[in-house]
Design a protein around this motif. Structure first.
Motif, short mmCIF file in Angstrom:
data_model
loop_
_atom_site.label_atom_id
_atom_site.label_comp_id
_atom_site.label_asym_id
_atom_site.label_seq_id
_atom_site.Cartn_x
_atom_site.Cartn_y
_atom_site.Cartn_z
N VAL B 4 5.82 -1.85 1.60
CA VAL B 4 5.60 -0.46 1.22
C VAL B 4 6.93 0.28 1.36
O VAL B 4 7.57 0.20 2.41
N ILE B 5 7.32 0.97 0.31
CA ILE B 5 8.62 1.63 0.31
C ILE B 5 8.43 3.13 0.30
O ILE B 5 7.73 3.68 -0.56
N CYS B 23 6.15 7.38 -2.12
CA CYS B 23 5.68 6.08 -1.63
C CYS B 23 5.43 5.14 -2.80
O CYS B 23 4.81 5.51 -3.80
N LYS B 24 5.90 3.91 -2.62
CA LYS B 24 5.59 2.84 -3.56
C LYS B 24 4.81 1.78 -2.80
O LYS B 24 5.35 1.14 -1.89
N PRO B 25 3.52 1.60 -3.13
CA PRO B 25 2.73 0.62 -2.38
C PRO B 25 3.08 -0.81 -2.79
O PRO B 25 3.81 -1.04 -3.75
N SER B 94 -0.62 0.68 2.45
CA SER B 94 -1.46 0.19 1.36
C SER B 94 -2.23 -1.04 1.80
O SER B 94 -1.88 -1.71 2.78
N GLN B 95 -3.30 -1.30 1.05
CA GLN B 95 -4.20 -2.40 1.41
C GLN B 95 -4.69 -3.06 0.13
O GLN B 95 -4.87 -2.40 -0.90
N TYR B 104 -0.82 -2.45 5.34
CA TYR B 104 0.62 -2.57 5.54
C TYR B 104 1.24 -1.18 5.49
O TYR B 104 0.99 -0.41 4.56
N PHE B 105 2.09 -0.91 6.47
CA PHE B 105 2.72 0.40 6.58
C PHE B 105 4.16 0.36 6.09
O PHE B 105 4.87 -0.64 6.26
N GLY B 106 4.59 1.48 5.53
CA GLY B 106 6.00 1.68 5.28
C GLY B 106 6.71 2.08 6.57
O GLY B 106 6.08 2.22 7.62
N GLU B 107 8.00 2.28 6.46
CA GLU B 107 8.79 2.59 7.66
C GLU B 107 8.80 4.07 8.00
O GLU B 107 9.37 4.47 9.00
#
Lengths: 114, 114
Positions: B4-5, B23-25, B94-95, B104-107
């Motif tokens: 995830v970005i 956010c880009k999943p 995103s899932q 999953y998480f981004g930073e």
């Protein structure tokens, strides 16, 4: 509703000590349970999970067992390292009406000293 | 997989200014979540989308907050006007679809409003 309660931190341990972080939950349905870890300055990473009663999740030396009778999912590690210093979050998700959101505990900060 | 970005990673802005977080999943994931993390309140779910449609926005604190997902690969969280109490870390996650699958998480985007 759903809720997660985990032990208050911070927790400070010496290297190679045994770790337990307690987590209990309430849920309106049958939850899946997770432990996430957050290292300083980073996002949350899944550490381990369990999706049904008596399942044991494990990863990187960490373990947690899904105990339905005590509604608990305690995190354990036999010998912690300095690199394990992070914030640990217990979480659950319950299906229902297409809802897949996570409910998080407040997090427990672990510091491991050499 | 790039994960995830999120962007920007860090933003400092003046009170009253508009803030847009992006956010880009992970490709193929059909759930997208926006969380906010503060010391006082921990992790809070703000809103989540399924197949680009907002499902639950009950966590959005005020009308100053809005979120969109125009397509499967992009989402924004906008704050207008921003206030100092909006200072927090904002996580996108995103899932991939079925119940119990890993989120999953981004930073994170670290926002400071002065």
């Amino acid at each position: 509703g759903n809720s997660v309660t985990q032990m208050e931190g911070p927790v400070t341990l010496s290297e190679e000590a045994f770790l337990t972080i307690n987590c209990t939950y309430t849920a309106t349905g049958y939850p899946s349970l997770f432990w996430y870890v957050q290292y300083p300055g980073e996002g949350l990473q899944l550490l381990l999970k369990a999706t049904k009663a008596d399942d044991k999740g494990s990863n990187k030396g960490f373990e947690a067992t899904y105990r339905k009778e005590t509604t608990s999912f305690h995190l354990e590690k036999g010998s912690v390292q300095v690199s394990d210093s992070a914030v640990y979050f217990c979480a659950l998700t319950v299906s229902g009406a297409g809802s897949y959101q996570l409910t998080f505990g407040k997090g427990t900060k672990l510091s491991v000293i050499p | 997989d790039a994960g995830v970005i999120q962007s920007p990673r860090h933003e400092v802005t003046e009170m009253g200014q508009e803030v847009t977080l992006r956010c880009k999943p992970i490709s193929g994931h059909d759930y997208l979540f926006w969380y906010r993390q503060t010391m006082m309140r921990g992790l809070e779910l703000l809103i989540y989308f399924n197949n680009n449609v907002p499902i639950d926005d009950s966590g959005m604190p005020e009308d100053r907050f809005s979120a969109k997902m125009p397509n499967a690969s992009f989402s924004t969280l906008k704050i207008q006007p921003s206030e100092p109490r909006d200072s927090a870390v904002y996580f996108c996650a995103s899932q991939g679809g079925y119940f119990g699958n890993t989120i999953y998480f981004g930073e994170g985007s670290w926002l400071t409003v002065v």
